[in-house]
Design a protein around this motif. Structure first.
Motif, PDB file in Angstrom:
ATOM      1  N   TYR A 175       3.224  -3.929  -7.116  1.00  0.00           N
ATOM      2  CA  TYR A 175       2.844  -3.417  -5.802  1.00  0.00           C
ATOM      3  C   TYR A 175       1.472  -3.947  -5.374  1.00  0.00           C
ATOM      4  CZ  TYR A 175       6.588  -0.200  -7.177  1.00  0.00           C
ATOM      5  OH  TYR A 175       7.777   0.332  -7.623  1.00  0.00           O
ATOM      6  N   TRP A 216      11.100   0.172  -4.415  1.00  0.00           N
ATOM      7  CA  TRP A 216      10.368   1.339  -4.906  1.00  0.00           C
ATOM      8  C   TRP A 216      11.313   2.528  -5.082  1.00  0.00           C
ATOM      9  CZ3 TRP A 216       9.625   6.325  -3.402  1.00  0.00           C
ATOM     10  CH2 TRP A 216       8.650   7.038  -4.109  1.00  0.00           C
ATOM     11  N   LEU A 274       0.835  -1.208   0.000  1.00  0.00           N
ATOM     12  CA  LEU A 274       0.000   0.000   0.000  1.00  0.00           C
ATOM     13  C   LEU A 274       0.867   1.255   0.000  1.00  0.00           C
ATOM     14  CD1 LEU A 274      -2.762  -1.078   2.562  1.00  0.00           C
ATOM     15  CD2 LEU A 274      -2.981  -0.915   0.071  1.00  0.00           C
ATOM     16  N   LEU A 275       1.985   1.203   0.751  1.00  0.00           N
ATOM     17  CA  LEU A 275       2.882   2.355   0.793  1.00  0.00           C
ATOM     18  C   LEU A 275       3.513   2.617  -0.568  1.00  0.00           C
ATOM     19  CD1 LEU A 275       4.350   4.538   2.431  1.00  0.00           C
ATOM     20  CD2 LEU A 275       6.067   2.822   3.042  1.00  0.00           C
ATOM     21  N   CYS A 276       3.933   1.555  -1.245  1.00  0.00           N
ATOM     22  CA  CYS A 276       4.507   1.728  -2.586  1.00  0.00           C
ATOM     23  C   CYS A 276       3.502   2.348  -3.547  1.00  0.00           C
ATOM     24  CB  CYS A 276       4.999   0.386  -3.120  1.00  0.00           C
ATOM     25  SG  CYS A 276       6.469  -0.262  -2.293  1.00  0.00           S
ATOM     26  N   LEU A 277       2.259   1.914  -3.468  1.00  0.00           N
ATOM     27  CA  LEU A 277       1.212   2.486  -4.322  1.00  0.00           C
ATOM     28  C   LEU A 277       0.961   3.945  -3.963  1.00  0.00           C
ATOM     29  CD1 LEU A 277      -1.265  -0.531  -4.347  1.00  0.00           C
ATOM     30  CD2 LEU A 277       0.001   0.339  -6.323  1.00  0.00           C
ATOM     31  N   ALA A 278       0.921   4.245  -2.655  1.00  0.00           N
ATOM     32  CA  ALA A 278       0.665   5.613  -2.220  1.00  0.00           C
ATOM     33  C   ALA A 278       1.812   6.542  -2.613  1.00  0.00           C
ATOM     34  CB  ALA A 278       0.448   5.645  -0.708  1.00  0.00           C
ATOM     35  N   LEU A 279       3.043   6.084  -2.429  1.00  0.00           N
ATOM     36  CA  LEU A 279       4.197   6.898  -2.797  1.00  0.00           C
ATOM     37  C   LEU A 279       4.226   7.164  -4.296  1.00  0.00           C
ATOM     38  CD1 LEU A 279       6.944   5.277  -0.535  1.00  0.00           C
ATOM     39  CD2 LEU A 279       6.059   7.604  -0.354  1.00  0.00           C
ATOM     40  N   THR A 280       3.841   6.178  -5.076  1.00  0.00           N
ATOM     41  CA  THR A 280       3.785   6.372  -6.526  1.00  0.00           C
ATOM     42  C   THR A 280       2.746   7.434  -6.883  1.00  0.00           C
ATOM     43  OG1 THR A 280       4.409   4.065  -6.882  1.00  0.00           O
ATOM     44  CG2 THR A 280       3.436   5.221  -8.748  1.00  0.00           C
ATOM     45  N   ALA A 281       1.620   7.408  -6.162  1.00  0.00           N
ATOM     46  CA  ALA A 281       0.544   8.357  -6.448  1.00  0.00           C
ATOM     47  C   ALA A 281       0.936   9.796  -6.127  1.00  0.00           C
ATOM     48  CB  ALA A 281      -0.704   7.974  -5.650  1.00  0.00           C
ATOM     49  N   VAL A 282       1.798   9.990  -5.115  1.00  0.00           N
ATOM     50  CA  VAL A 282       2.115  11.359  -4.695  1.00  0.00           C
ATOM     51  C   VAL A 282       3.465  11.841  -5.221  1.00  0.00           C
ATOM     52  CG1 VAL A 282       0.718  11.134  -2.611  1.00  0.00           C
ATOM     53  CG2 VAL A 282       3.164  10.613  -2.500  1.00  0.00           C
ATOM     54  N   THR A 283       4.200  10.987  -5.948  1.00  0.00           N
ATOM     55  CA  THR A 283       5.474  11.428  -6.505  1.00  0.00           C
ATOM     56  C   THR A 283       5.370  11.495  -8.027  1.00  0.00           C
ATOM     57  OG1 THR A 283       6.312   9.146  -6.383  1.00  0.00           O
ATOM     58  CG2 THR A 283       6.847  10.618  -4.555  1.00  0.00           C
TER      59      THR A 283
END
Length: 227
Positions: free
Chosen positions: A45, A212, A25-34
């Motif tokens: 992910y 990631w 979930l963190l990898c997906l979230a970081l991708t969404a905000v970067t």
């Protein structure tokens, strides 16, 4: 579902399995905000989250055979998704089909074999380390898959941006540490607190966050060069 308190080793394995879910979930979230990453890496992910859920189920509800099939099978799926992602980044279409297709057949074959032979045979260690632990067939195939993942990166090392290569080396070190921890059985605990399998869950979870970061660095460098 099992409502009885879990033994300490099983509780440790279950709680740390949630770290696998959270890392995905963190990898997906970081991708969404970067910055966006290719869809095949988003699939990795998502596969990590699915694997984590299956691992929580397996360790949290009695380590039943069917839950074990899903746990082992989703681990193999995740390893295959990693291979496909790397093949998509660096390899020709024909090579990707040959390696990816062959890997899929092996991984699906192992899962089908487990269902056919049942728990008495599927859970037997092919490589044993005595009372400490060992590897059954599913685990040996998973380790082979993981070695292939590392090899696919290193065979194209010259195409990886220099800024990302130290992170690849760190990722490799994390993989080796995880491999050493994975040699122990699910129930092996030393020094009263070192639950090997649970610690392996944590190392793997943080390892995917390192992955990631590695992807972030190499894709950012590629965009910079392309721009």
């Amino acid at each position: 579902m099992n409502a009885d308190p879990l033994p300490p080793w099983a509780l440790a394995n279950t709680v740390t399995a949630f770290a696998t879910v959270m890392s995905g979930l963190l990898c997906l979230a970081l991708t969404a905000v970067t910055r966006p990453q290719p869809r095949h890496w988003l699939a990795v992910y998502v596969g990590l989250v699915v694997t984590g859920v299956a691992t929580v189920w397996y360790h949290g509800y009695g380590e039943t055979f069917i839950a074990g099939v899903f746990d082992g099978g989703t681990n193999l799926l995740l390893a295959w998704l990693l291979q496909i992602a790397i093949l998509g980044d660096y390899y020709a279409w024909r090579t990707a089909w040959i390696i990816g297709g062959g890997s899929a057949l092996v991984n699906l074959g192992v899962t089908a074999w487990k269902l056919i032979v049942g728990p008495a045979i599927a859970r037997q260690d092919v490589l044993s380390f005595g009372a400490f632990g060992g590897f059954h067939l599913n685990e040996l195939v998973l380790i082979t898959d993981a070695f292939l993942v590392v090899a696919l990166f290193y065979f194209r090392r010259e195409r990886i941006p220099a800024s990302a290569r130290p992170t690849l080396h760190l990722l490799t070190a994390v993989f080796v540490l995880g491999l050493l921890l994975a040699t122990a059985s699910n129930r092996q605990v030393d020094f009263g607190i070192l639950a090997y399998h649970a610690t392996w869950h944590l190392v793997a979870a943080f390892g995917f966050v390192v992955l990631w970061v590695f992807n972030l660095l190499r894709f950012a460098a590629d965009l910079h060069v392309g721009g």
